[in-house]
Design an enzyme around this catalytic site. Structure first.
Site, mmCIF file in Angstrom:
data_model
loop_
_atom_site.group_PDB
_atom_site.id
_atom_site.type_symbol
_atom_site.label_atom_id
_atom_site.label_comp_id
_atom_site.label_asym_id
_atom_site.label_seq_id
_atom_site.Cartn_x
_atom_site.Cartn_y
_atom_site.Cartn_z
ATOM 1 N N SER A 157 0.815 -1.207 0.000
ATOM 2 C CA SER A 157 0.000 0.000 0.000
ATOM 3 C C SER A 157 0.849 1.259 0.000
ATOM 4 C CB SER A 157 -0.923 0.010 1.220
ATOM 5 O OG SER A 157 -0.160 -0.072 2.417
ATOM 6 N N HIS A 166 -2.818 -3.500 -5.716
ATOM 7 C CA HIS A 166 -3.159 -3.085 -4.349
ATOM 8 C C HIS A 166 -4.660 -3.227 -4.133
ATOM 9 C CE1 HIS A 166 -3.601 0.414 -1.267
ATOM 10 N NE2 HIS A 166 -3.598 -0.761 -0.667
ATOM 11 N N GLU A 205 -5.854 -0.783 -7.013
ATOM 12 C CA GLU A 205 -4.852 0.104 -7.606
ATOM 13 C C GLU A 205 -3.802 -0.733 -8.318
ATOM 14 O OE1 GLU A 205 -3.668 4.218 -5.487
ATOM 15 O OE2 GLU A 205 -3.386 2.447 -4.247
ATOM 16 N N ASN A 227 -3.889 5.906 -0.754
ATOM 17 C CA ASN A 227 -3.363 6.327 0.539
ATOM 18 C C ASN A 227 -2.794 7.739 0.521
ATOM 19 O OD1 ASN A 227 -4.025 4.107 2.151
ATOM 20 N ND2 ASN A 227 -2.350 2.922 1.285
#
Length: 312
Positions: free
Chosen positions: A142, A170, A182, A220
């Protein structure tokens, strides 16, 4: 060929379509039998219909993961989302192993171990020797640079045979529910690797979004500063925990407030990602909240420890 380097990353980063053909994935290996790894394995077996080899260095973790898979399948049966036969077929596609050597013949490998850079690079160094020369080597990281992980597959940076097959897929937690994935290419990643990864997560019923290999990627980079700011608001007395979560739920229509979400993600994971953002970007706006640090020091990690911003 997968070993051939594709166009520059700048020309391919922001599109899920590509001129390069995608290789067909007929088998999957997953490293790590925790919540993320098990979720990826189950969805691949159930939605993509491929045989999955789930690898972990702990038999107890494998047993716990399979027990959780059975629980999820039973829940789907009880809600009439799938039939008993479909559930049994999906479960039969998942096999387990304590040895990474058993991934030597799979087409696609997804690593899903904790966010420890040395652990991930060690795994990819081994995978480069174990996996098929055409296998995609994916990480579920991540926050860690895909370029750095890919570099661990070879001692010669000009040799792209292995590093061009490294990419990030991800997945979001919990994997069986969250649709988004992702896809992040490293500097070395080939266009065919990118295309294959995008098409495979689509077969798993997911929606692919492509990100550059930048700190925090997309999800993130946006999410963690939001959570961190909510913690700062609590720490400085701008609002109480219920009010912070309530205004975001009822004012912006998110399914859960930022403090509840942090508890579900794990406060240690939130801190680790904020540290990466702060260290790699160098902007003070990414500095982790002091309260977040103290809670992790106390072992108050959220739902998984029984106590975080709320009690479980």
């Amino acid at each position: 060929m997968l070993g051939q380097r594709g166009p520059s990353i700048a020309s391919r980063t922001f599109s899920t379509t590509s001129a390069a053909s995608a290789a067909e994935v007929k088998s999957l290996g997953v490293i790590g039998a925790g919540q993320m790894g098990l979720g990826i394995a189950l969805v691949a077996a159930q939605k993509a219909g491929v045989p999955v080899t789930l690898v972990d260095n702990s038999q107890a973790s494998l047993d716990k993961g399979l027990k959780f898979a059975d629980k999820l399948l039973e829940k789907d049966i009880s809600k009439e989302r799938i039939t008993r036969d479909a559930a049994d077929s999906a479960r039969a596609r998942i096999s387990t192993s304590l040895k990474m050597d058993d991934l030597s013949s799979v087409d696609f490998v997804i690593e899903a171990v904790p966010e420890i850079p040395d652990l991930k690079t060690s795994i990819f160094s081994q995978l480069a020797q174990i996996a098929s020369k055409d296998a995609i080597l994916a990480t579920n990281t991540s926050s860690i640079s895909i370029t750095k992980i890919a570099a661990a597959t070879t001692k010669d940076p000009t040799d792209l045979q292995a590093s061009s097959r490294v990419i990030s897929t991800h997945f979001m937690n919990p994997v069986p529910i969250q649709k988004g994935v992702e896809i992040i290419s490293g500097l070395q990643t080939s266009q065919e690797t990118l295309s294959t990864a995008v098409e495979f997560v689509k077969r798993m019923g997911k929606v692919a979004s492509v990100s550059a290999d930048a700190p925090g990627f997309l999800a993130n980079r946006i999410l963690m500063p939001y959570i961190n700011e909510a913690i700062i608001c609590l720490e400085t007395g701008v609002g109480g925990r219920e009010d912070i979560d309530s205004i975001m739920k009822n004012g912006t229509n998110v399914p859960m407030g930022p403090l509840t979400l942090a508890d579900f993600i794990g406060l240690d994971t939130c801190l680790a990602i904020m540290n990466v953002l702060h260290q790699e970007i160098g902007d003070s706006k990414y500095r982790p909240s002091g309260l977040l640090r103290r809670m992790v020091d106390a072992g108050w990690l959220g739902k998984k420890s029984g106590k975080g911003f709320y009690e479980y």
